[in-house]
Scaffold this active site. Structure first.
Site, short mmCIF file in Angstrom:
data_model
loop_
_atom_site.label_atom_id
_atom_site.label_comp_id
_atom_site.label_asym_id
_atom_site.label_seq_id
_atom_site.Cartn_x
_atom_site.Cartn_y
_atom_site.Cartn_z
N HIS A 80 -5.02 -5.16 -8.26
CA HIS A 80 -5.92 -4.16 -7.68
C HIS A 80 -7.34 -4.73 -7.70
O HIS A 80 -7.76 -5.32 -8.71
CB HIS A 80 -5.85 -2.86 -8.49
CG HIS A 80 -6.69 -1.78 -7.90
ND1 HIS A 80 -6.32 -1.12 -6.74
CD2 HIS A 80 -7.88 -1.26 -8.27
CE1 HIS A 80 -7.26 -0.23 -6.44
NE2 HIS A 80 -8.22 -0.30 -7.36
N MET B 25 0.83 -1.20 0.00
CA MET B 25 0.00 0.00 0.00
C MET B 25 0.87 1.26 0.00
O MET B 25 0.78 2.10 0.88
CB MET B 25 -0.95 -0.03 1.21
CG MET B 25 -1.82 -1.28 1.24
SD MET B 25 -2.58 -1.72 -0.35
CE MET B 25 -4.19 -1.02 -0.11
N ARG B 26 1.71 1.34 -1.03
CA ARG B 26 2.56 2.53 -1.19
C ARG B 26 2.74 2.83 -2.66
O ARG B 26 2.85 1.90 -3.47
CB ARG B 26 3.95 2.26 -0.61
CG ARG B 26 4.11 2.58 0.83
CD ARG B 26 5.51 2.25 1.26
NE ARG B 26 6.49 3.21 0.74
CZ ARG B 26 6.67 4.43 1.21
NH1 ARG B 26 5.96 4.86 2.22
NH2 ARG B 26 7.58 5.22 0.70
C1 GAR Z 1 -5.88 -7.17 -2.15
O1 GAR Z 1 -7.30 -7.12 -2.27
C2 GAR Z 1 -5.24 -6.33 -3.23
O2 GAR Z 1 -5.93 -6.38 -4.45
C3 GAR Z 1 -5.32 -4.96 -2.62
O3 GAR Z 1 -4.98 -5.15 -1.28
C4 GAR Z 1 -5.42 -6.45 -0.88
C5 GAR Z 1 -4.27 -7.16 -0.24
O4 GAR Z 1 -4.69 -8.38 0.30
N1 GAR Z 1 -4.42 -4.04 -3.27
C6 GAR Z 1 -4.72 -2.78 -3.51
O5 GAR Z 1 -5.77 -2.26 -3.19
C7 GAR Z 1 -3.65 -2.02 -4.28
N2 GAR Z 1 -4.14 -0.78 -4.78
P1 GAR Z 1 -3.63 -9.49 0.66
O6 GAR Z 1 -2.60 -8.81 1.59
O7 GAR Z 1 -4.42 -10.52 1.40
O8 GAR Z 1 -3.02 -9.99 -0.59
#
Ligand code: GAR
Length: 215
Positions: free
Chosen positions: A123, A104-105
């Site tokens: 995403h 998340m960066r």
């Molecule tokens: C996932 O849903 C991924 O798509 C999202 O964070 C979550 C991480 O889950 N990513 C974003 O929103 C990026 N912009 P995880 O740690 O269980 O893989």
């Protein structure tokens, strides 16, 4: 025995090395690891798992799997300084492809330049709809009937690079945002390994914004 050792050395030489970057739960990282283990991402291995959050659950899960891990806490540090540490770590582990898995960066331009067309992100929306945080809630609140996830190359803009693969899910009448997020996540766990395998195969070209599979 000698032959086995030689075969192992050969395998190590040909495996593509993935660098996983995560900030939290790590379920996409675990899905990638499972896909490598059962052959859905051929000739690949996870070289290192890196987090910007100390003791992120995904990082904690990586340790007993015998994977190399590293933490570079980003909070309070200039982006370029933090990214320089991460780049050095990825290079030290000879990473071929960087996979953002809930990282998340925003990456600095220097980071993107260090791994041109070699950084993927997942995403939880059908981009270009709903970039940024809480994409699933954005889609639910907007009243979407179809939602989904996107795997894309990372460029200097947020959730913006060339799309490799998308998977769609329905939004059902009885859903709330959590139910929708769960349905999307199931598809993420299939989409990310498939996209990684496609990119590692090298059987594609990029035409403008279009990812095109080579015949
Ligand atoms: C996932 O849903 C991924 O798509 C999202 O964070 C979550 C991480 O889950 N990513 C974003 O929103 C990026 N912009 P995880 O740690 O269980 O893989």
């Amino acid at each position: 025995m000698r032959h086995a050792a030689q075969a192992e050395a050969r395998t190590e030489q040909t495996n593509k090395r993935l660098g996983i970057l995560l900030s939290g739960r790590g379920s996409n990282f675990l899905a990638i690891a499972a896909a490598i283990a059962d052959g859905r991402i051929p000739q690949a291995e996870i070289a290192v798992v890196i987090s910007n959050v100390a003791e992120a659950p995904g990082l904690v899960a990586a340790r007993p799997m015998g994977l190399a891990t590293a933490t570079f806490v980003s909070r309070g540090r200039p982006r370029a300084d933090h990214d320089a540490d991460v780049i050095a770590c990825l290079r030290q582990h000879q990473v071929d492809l960087v996979c953002l898995a809930g990282y998340m960066r925003l990456l600095s331009p220097g980071f993107i330049a260090a791994f041109p067309d070699r950084i993927l992100n997942i995403h939880p929306s059908l981009l270009p709809a709903f970039p940024g945080l809480d994409a699933q809630t954005q889609a639910f609140d907007y009243g979407c009937i179809v939602a989904g996830c996107t795997v894309h190359f990372v460029d200097e803009h947020l959730d913006h690079g060339v799309i490799v693969l998308q998977r769609a899910v329905p939004v059902l009448d009885g859903d709330d945002a959590d139910a929708l997020a769960h349905r999307i996540l199931e598809q993420e766990h299939l989409a990310y390994p498939e996209a990684i395998a496609r990119v590692l195969s090298g059987e594609y070209k990029i035409e403008g914004r279009r990812y095109v599979t080579r015949a």
